[in-house]
Design a protein around this motif. Structure first.
Motif, PDB file in Angstrom:
ATOM      1  N   PHE A  88      -8.776  -2.141 -26.557  1.00  0.00           N
ATOM      2  CA  PHE A  88      -8.502  -2.506 -27.948  1.00  0.00           C
ATOM      3  C   PHE A  88      -9.089  -1.469 -28.895  1.00  0.00           C
ATOM      4  O   PHE A  88      -8.403  -0.963 -29.794  1.00  0.00           O
ATOM      5  CB  PHE A  88      -9.075  -3.905 -28.231  1.00  0.00           C
ATOM      6  CG  PHE A  88      -9.166  -4.261 -29.683  1.00  0.00           C
ATOM      7  CD1 PHE A  88      -8.026  -4.608 -30.392  1.00  0.00           C
ATOM      8  CD2 PHE A  88     -10.382  -4.257 -30.341  1.00  0.00           C
ATOM      9  CE1 PHE A  88      -8.106  -4.949 -31.739  1.00  0.00           C
ATOM     10  CE2 PHE A  88     -10.478  -4.592 -31.677  1.00  0.00           C
ATOM     11  CZ  PHE A  88      -9.338  -4.944 -32.380  1.00  0.00           C
ATOM     12  N   LEU A 155      -9.963 -11.316 -31.598  1.00  0.00           N
ATOM     13  CA  LEU A 155      -9.022 -10.295 -31.151  1.00  0.00           C
ATOM     14  C   LEU A 155      -7.587 -10.788 -31.295  1.00  0.00           C
ATOM     15  O   LEU A 155      -7.329 -11.988 -31.166  1.00  0.00           O
ATOM     16  CB  LEU A 155      -9.280  -9.939 -29.688  1.00  0.00           C
ATOM     17  CG  LEU A 155     -10.560  -9.164 -29.381  1.00  0.00           C
ATOM     18  CD1 LEU A 155     -10.720  -9.016 -27.883  1.00  0.00           C
ATOM     19  CD2 LEU A 155     -10.553  -7.814 -30.046  1.00  0.00           C
ATOM     20  N   TRP A 159      -4.836  -8.683 -26.878  1.00  0.00           N
ATOM     21  CA  TRP A 159      -6.129  -8.186 -26.419  1.00  0.00           C
ATOM     22  C   TRP A 159      -7.066  -9.310 -26.011  1.00  0.00           C
ATOM     23  O   TRP A 159      -8.005  -9.092 -25.256  1.00  0.00           O
ATOM     24  CB  TRP A 159      -6.771  -7.351 -27.517  1.00  0.00           C
ATOM     25  CG  TRP A 159      -5.898  -6.231 -27.916  1.00  0.00           C
ATOM     26  CD1 TRP A 159      -5.115  -6.153 -29.023  1.00  0.00           C
ATOM     27  CD2 TRP A 159      -5.657  -5.036 -27.185  1.00  0.00           C
ATOM     28  NE1 TRP A 159      -4.413  -4.978 -29.037  1.00  0.00           N
ATOM     29  CE2 TRP A 159      -4.734  -4.270 -27.914  1.00  0.00           C
ATOM     30  CE3 TRP A 159      -6.136  -4.529 -25.992  1.00  0.00           C
ATOM     31  CZ2 TRP A 159      -4.282  -3.036 -27.493  1.00  0.00           C
ATOM     32  CZ3 TRP A 159      -5.695  -3.293 -25.571  1.00  0.00           C
ATOM     33  CH2 TRP A 159      -4.779  -2.570 -26.314  1.00  0.00           C
TER      34      TRP A 159
END
Length: 181
Positions: A88, A155, A159
């Motif tokens: 990420f 997130l 992710w």
């Protein structure tokens, strides 16, 4: 979509729709006039080109904000949480770098071409390149907001390891046996 910018993306949505409508009317009218009456709207090609470029870039910004771009998460979904988080950070870093490159190049071209004007409408040629600059700045803002949320623990679904809402496509063995008989 980042909450603080929802009003801006609704404006972008409206501008994309208005731009498509204006471009469609201009081109359709020009075609009818050209083939039906041997005349036309001389500036329709230049205006349509500028509108098309702005539509594409504004649509890309809205697509990024809504998470509507194509993503392949086959590898990321199988990674452990820390590795997903590292991916990420790396991917958002790379996307921000791409935004920087787009902004830098668009700004240079906008400055260079702003003094040149199109022959029929008199619009600055740099107006076309300014779409890339606006898109790069807005995409960077969206990415920074998502990165900030990710660093604070929220997130995006790709992710975070969230599973898809849809069931995977699979054929039941009982159904195939029935069809074979």
């Amino acid at each position: 979509m980042p909450t603080p910018l929802k009003w801006l993306f609704k404006l972008f949505d409206a501008l994309v729709v208005i731009g498509m409508a204006v471009m469609s009317v201009l081109i359709f009218t020009n075609v009818v006039l050209r083939y039906g009456f041997s005349s036309g709207i001389s500036y329709s090609v230049e205006i349509s080109r500028v509108i098309l470029v702005w539509i594409i870039f504004l649509g890309a910004v809205v697509g990024l904000a809504k998470g509507a771009h194509l993503s392949v998460d086959a590898l990321v979904a199988r990674l452990p949480q820390r590795a997903r988080f590292a991916c990420f950070l790396a991917s958002y870093g790379l996307m921000l770098w791409c935004c920087w490159l787009l902004a830098k190049g668009s700004w240079a071209l906008t400055r260079i071409e702003w003094g040149n004007i199109t022959p029929l409408t008199g619009l600055p040629v740099g107006l076309t390149y300014a779409a890339g600059l606006v898109a790069a700045l807005m995409m960077a803002l969206v990415l920074l907001l998502e990165l900030w949320r990710g660093l604070r623990g929220t997130l995006p679904s790709t992710w975070a390891g969230a599973k898809s809402d849809e069931a995977p496509l699979a054929v039941s063995p009982a159904i195939t046996q029935e069809k074979l008989q």
